[in-house]
Design a protein around this motif. Structure first.
Motif, PDB file in Angstrom:
ATOM      1  N   THR A  32       1.058  -0.978  -0.526  1.00  0.00           N
ATOM      2  CA  THR A  32       0.259   0.040  -0.374  1.00  0.00           C
ATOM      3  C   THR A  32       0.903   1.212  -0.148  1.00  0.00           C
ATOM      4  O   THR A  32       0.662   2.566  -0.450  1.00  0.00           O
ATOM      5  CB  THR A  32      -0.565   0.094   1.245  1.00  0.00           C
ATOM      6  OG1 THR A  32      -0.227  -0.033   2.694  1.00  0.00           O
ATOM      7  CG2 THR A  32      -1.757  -1.421   1.421  1.00  0.00           C
ATOM      8  N   THR A  33       1.877   1.066   0.334  1.00  0.00           N
ATOM      9  CA  THR A  33       2.672   2.269   0.422  1.00  0.00           C
ATOM     10  C   THR A  33       3.981   2.080  -0.206  1.00  0.00           C
ATOM     11  O   THR A  33       4.632   3.503  -0.186  1.00  0.00           O
ATOM     12  CB  THR A  33       3.426   2.263   2.306  1.00  0.00           C
ATOM     13  OG1 THR A  33       4.119   1.398   2.248  1.00  0.00           O
ATOM     14  CG2 THR A  33       2.218   2.579   3.424  1.00  0.00           C
ATOM     15  N   LEU A 285      -9.376   3.228   3.939  1.00  0.00           N
ATOM     16  CA  LEU A 285      -9.552   5.113   4.348  1.00  0.00           C
ATOM     17  C   LEU A 285      -8.216   5.378   5.157  1.00  0.00           C
ATOM     18  O   LEU A 285      -8.314   6.368   4.957  1.00  0.00           O
ATOM     19  CB  LEU A 285     -10.922   4.749   3.957  1.00  0.00           C
ATOM     20  CG  LEU A 285     -11.555   4.869   3.419  1.00  0.00           C
ATOM     21  CD1 LEU A 285     -13.205   4.280   3.720  1.00  0.00           C
ATOM     22  CD2 LEU A 285     -11.593   5.763   1.834  1.00  0.00           C
ATOM     23  N   GLN A 288      -5.189   6.882   4.705  1.00  0.00           N
ATOM     24  CA  GLN A 288      -5.755   7.920   3.486  1.00  0.00           C
ATOM     25  C   GLN A 288      -5.597   9.165   4.040  1.00  0.00           C
ATOM     26  O   GLN A 288      -5.234  10.639   3.763  1.00  0.00           O
ATOM     27  CB  GLN A 288      -6.463   7.059   2.119  1.00  0.00           C
ATOM     28  CG  GLN A 288      -5.696   6.247   1.492  1.00  0.00           C
ATOM     29  CD  GLN A 288      -6.544   6.304   0.460  1.00  0.00           C
ATOM     30  OE1 GLN A 288      -6.570   6.867  -0.206  1.00  0.00           O
ATOM     31  NE2 GLN A 288      -7.293   4.746   0.515  1.00  0.00           N
ATOM     32  N   GLN A 291      -3.087  10.597   6.073  1.00  0.00           N
ATOM     33  CA  GLN A 291      -2.199  11.178   5.189  1.00  0.00           C
ATOM     34  C   GLN A 291      -2.845  12.820   3.964  1.00  0.00           C
ATOM     35  O   GLN A 291      -2.681  13.683   3.863  1.00  0.00           O
ATOM     36  CB  GLN A 291      -1.580  10.210   4.012  1.00  0.00           C
ATOM     37  CG  GLN A 291      -0.588   9.036   4.525  1.00  0.00           C
ATOM     38  CD  GLN A 291      -0.054   8.008   3.479  1.00  0.00           C
ATOM     39  OE1 GLN A 291       0.301   8.625   2.553  1.00  0.00           O
ATOM     40  NE2 GLN A 291      -0.654   6.742   2.952  1.00  0.00           N
ATOM     41  N   ILE A 292      -4.381  12.561   3.962  1.00  0.00           N
ATOM     42  CA  ILE A 292      -4.820  13.233   3.157  1.00  0.00           C
ATOM     43  C   ILE A 292      -4.940  14.457   3.665  1.00  0.00           C
ATOM     44  O   ILE A 292      -5.025  15.555   3.210  1.00  0.00           O
ATOM     45  CB  ILE A 292      -5.764  12.958   1.779  1.00  0.00           C
ATOM     46  CG1 ILE A 292      -4.812  11.980   1.361  1.00  0.00           C
ATOM     47  CG2 ILE A 292      -6.318  14.052   1.271  1.00  0.00           C
ATOM     48  CD1 ILE A 292      -5.923  11.476  -0.070  1.00  0.00           C
ATOM     49  N   ALA A 298       4.245   8.501   4.036  1.00  0.00           N
ATOM     50  CA  ALA A 298       3.501   7.689   4.731  1.00  0.00           C
ATOM     51  C   ALA A 298       3.516   6.352   5.884  1.00  0.00           C
ATOM     52  O   ALA A 298       3.234   5.752   6.245  1.00  0.00           O
ATOM     53  CB  ALA A 298       3.608   6.928   3.216  1.00  0.00           C
ATOM     54  N   ALA A 422     -11.192  13.363  -3.039  1.00  0.00           N
ATOM     55  CA  ALA A 422     -10.456  13.766  -2.658  1.00  0.00           C
ATOM     56  C   ALA A 422      -9.606  14.817  -2.701  1.00  0.00           C
ATOM     57  O   ALA A 422      -7.976  14.652  -2.097  1.00  0.00           O
ATOM     58  CB  ALA A 422      -9.203  12.431  -2.162  1.00  0.00           C
TER      59      ALA A 422
END
Length: 468
Positions: A32-33, A285, A288, A291-292, A298, A422
């Motif tokens: 994922t990262t 989720l 994310q 991070q977002i 990450a 996003a």
């Protein structure tokens, strides 16, 4: 009374099955990262790179019950080792991939190897331990496998940054080769029922899983009302019905439908599907969001998952031992209510400005809850069948876990997309809050399903034969 040799054999069984399961789970998590780096290396679109995950998931889902059936037929130890070998070969192919298409194909091959390993690991483990010991063993097994959830994202970020993304696959080679040698040297061969392979059943369930998972994976991309998605889901449902009808009349069914007539099996499966849906949806989720919306990198996001994921390593072995004291129903219901409260708590407080410290308590609450429920539900399902049918029950359980996870990701992403986006931290937080509310609802539904598990009385000394 067990001899030291028998106890040593059980330790080898537990260690090797947990190691193989850990390797499969870790490989899924560390991927994922690495997406951003892989996309830059190959110049691929996000939509294309998404199939590096989807290809693994599709072959894993389609071949799960096939893997269990092959182990029953040709030997569980033999096919377990073969599955690890296939996974190792596929890992090397992933590391050597020169473009996105090659990586996707190699990931599909990895999924086929994992489909052999995962159900047979649980079948071999369950067959090596008696009923009273099985819950504790499954708790340890879940805790070790859960380490992949704990360290996977952080390890993936670290390896990608310092060694390059290809090394997230190269590390599987030495682990896998050592595991194969030890499986052959230390595990005893055992077989399931010697009935002929149910080819029609295998074909129907494979096609049903393919259609249903395809529809779940494509729904958010092309629209849930599109002809492609609606057709896939309708076809999958129809094939699933055909599979059930076939199994009811088959002389040697791959999945004896009578298993679902028992309360522990049916209720344990329903609760498992629902809590895995919530758990995997959140797992998709939450990094994310960190991070977002909150601005962590990450590696930092992976570390901040620890209050949630690390509880599995601590709680699952304790919960496995507690099953014999309190029974499966108590742990499943209490655990899933805790997860529902924790995720609902997050949905109420989440915002672009929420301090990370405010998320720690609900994450711990949800993590402890699902870590209580997981080994108890596994024990309810596997304890409801005869040892000779462990492979089939394990395959059904793992397919239910996977399909539940895929449904959870699709459902939570659909909820997120309907309420957020996003493109900014504020919009992401809005969608994330809605998704967490849905995850809490799924967890509560799992607790309701757990209420149908039968109560199990504690074994007491008075039950032993008494001297005259």
């Amino acid at each position: 009374m067990q001899t030291p040799q028998q106890r040593a054999e059980q330790r080898w069984v537990l260690g090797l099955t947990a190691l193989a399961s850990f390797m499969m789970a870790l490989d899924a998590m560390i991927m994922t990262t690495a997406f951003a780096t892989i996309r830059a290396d190959f110049g691929s679109r996000v939509e294309t790179l998404q199939w590096t995950v989807n290809a693994f998931n599709l072959t894993f889902a389609v071949l799960l019950l096939t893997g269990a059936a092959l182990g029953d037929r040709f030997g569980r130890r033999r096919m377990f080792a073969a599955g690890i070998g296939l996974f190792v070969v596929a890992s090397a192919a992933c590391a050597l991939a020169g473009n996105a298409a090659a990586l996707i194909a190699a990931r599909a091959l990895q999924g086929a190897g994992a489909a052999l390993v995962m159900p047979l690991a649980m079948a071999i483990l369950s067959g090596a331990f008696g009923r009273e010991e099985r819950a504790r063993a499954l708790g340890v097994f879940s805790g070790i496998t859960g380490c992949a959830l704990i360290i996977g994202p952080a390890i993936g970020g670290f390896i990608t940054e310092h060694l390059g993304w290809r090394w997230i696959f190269w590390i599987n080679l030495p682990i896998g080769l050592v595991a194969i040698a030890l499986v052959i040297a230390r595990l005893r061969e055992n077989f399931g029922p010697t009935a002929p392979l149910d080819i029609t059943g295998l074909t129907l369930v494979a096609l049903a899983a393919l259609a249903l998972v395809w529809g779940l994976l494509r729904g958010n991309g092309v629209g849930w009302a599109s002809a492609e998605v609606a057709g896939a889901l309708i076809a999958g449902a129809a094939l699933a019905v055909m599979f059930v009808l076939w199994e009811l009349r088959a002389t040697s069914p791959m999945v004896p439908m009578r298993l679902f007539a028992t309360r522990p099996f049916a209720s344990g499966m329903a609760a498992s599907v629902l809590f895995y849906a919530a758990m995997y949806g959140v797992l998709f989720l939450l990094p994310q969001f960190l991070q977002i919306a909150l601005g962590f990198d990450a590696f930092g996001a992976g570390l901040r998952l620890l209050p949630w994921t690390a509880t599995l390593f601590v709680t699952a072995p304790i919960a496995g031992a507690a099953v014999n004291r309190f029974g499966e129903r108590t742990l499943v219901v209490a655990g899933l209510l805790m997860q529902a409260i924790g995720l609902g708590w997050i949905s109420e407080i989440v915002s672009p400005t929420v301090p990370y410290s405010a998320l720690v308590a609900p994450l711990v609450l949800a993590g402890v809850g699902v870590s209580m429920a997981m080994p108890a539900a596994q024990n309810a399902v596997l304890g409801a069948v005869a040892v000779s049918e462990m492979g089939k029950a394990s395959g059904v359980f793992n397919m239910g876990r996977f399909v539940g996870g895929m449904f959870g990701i699709a459902a939570l992403v659909a909820s997120f997309s309907a309420n957020g986006a996003a493109d900014s931290s504020g919009h992401f937080a809005n969608g994330f809050a809605s998704a967490m509310s849905l995850a809490a609802t799924l967890s509560f539904a799992g607790a309701v399903a757990g209420l149908f598990l039968p109560m199990r009385r504690r074994a007491v000394a008075a039950a032993a034969p008494q001297d005259a």
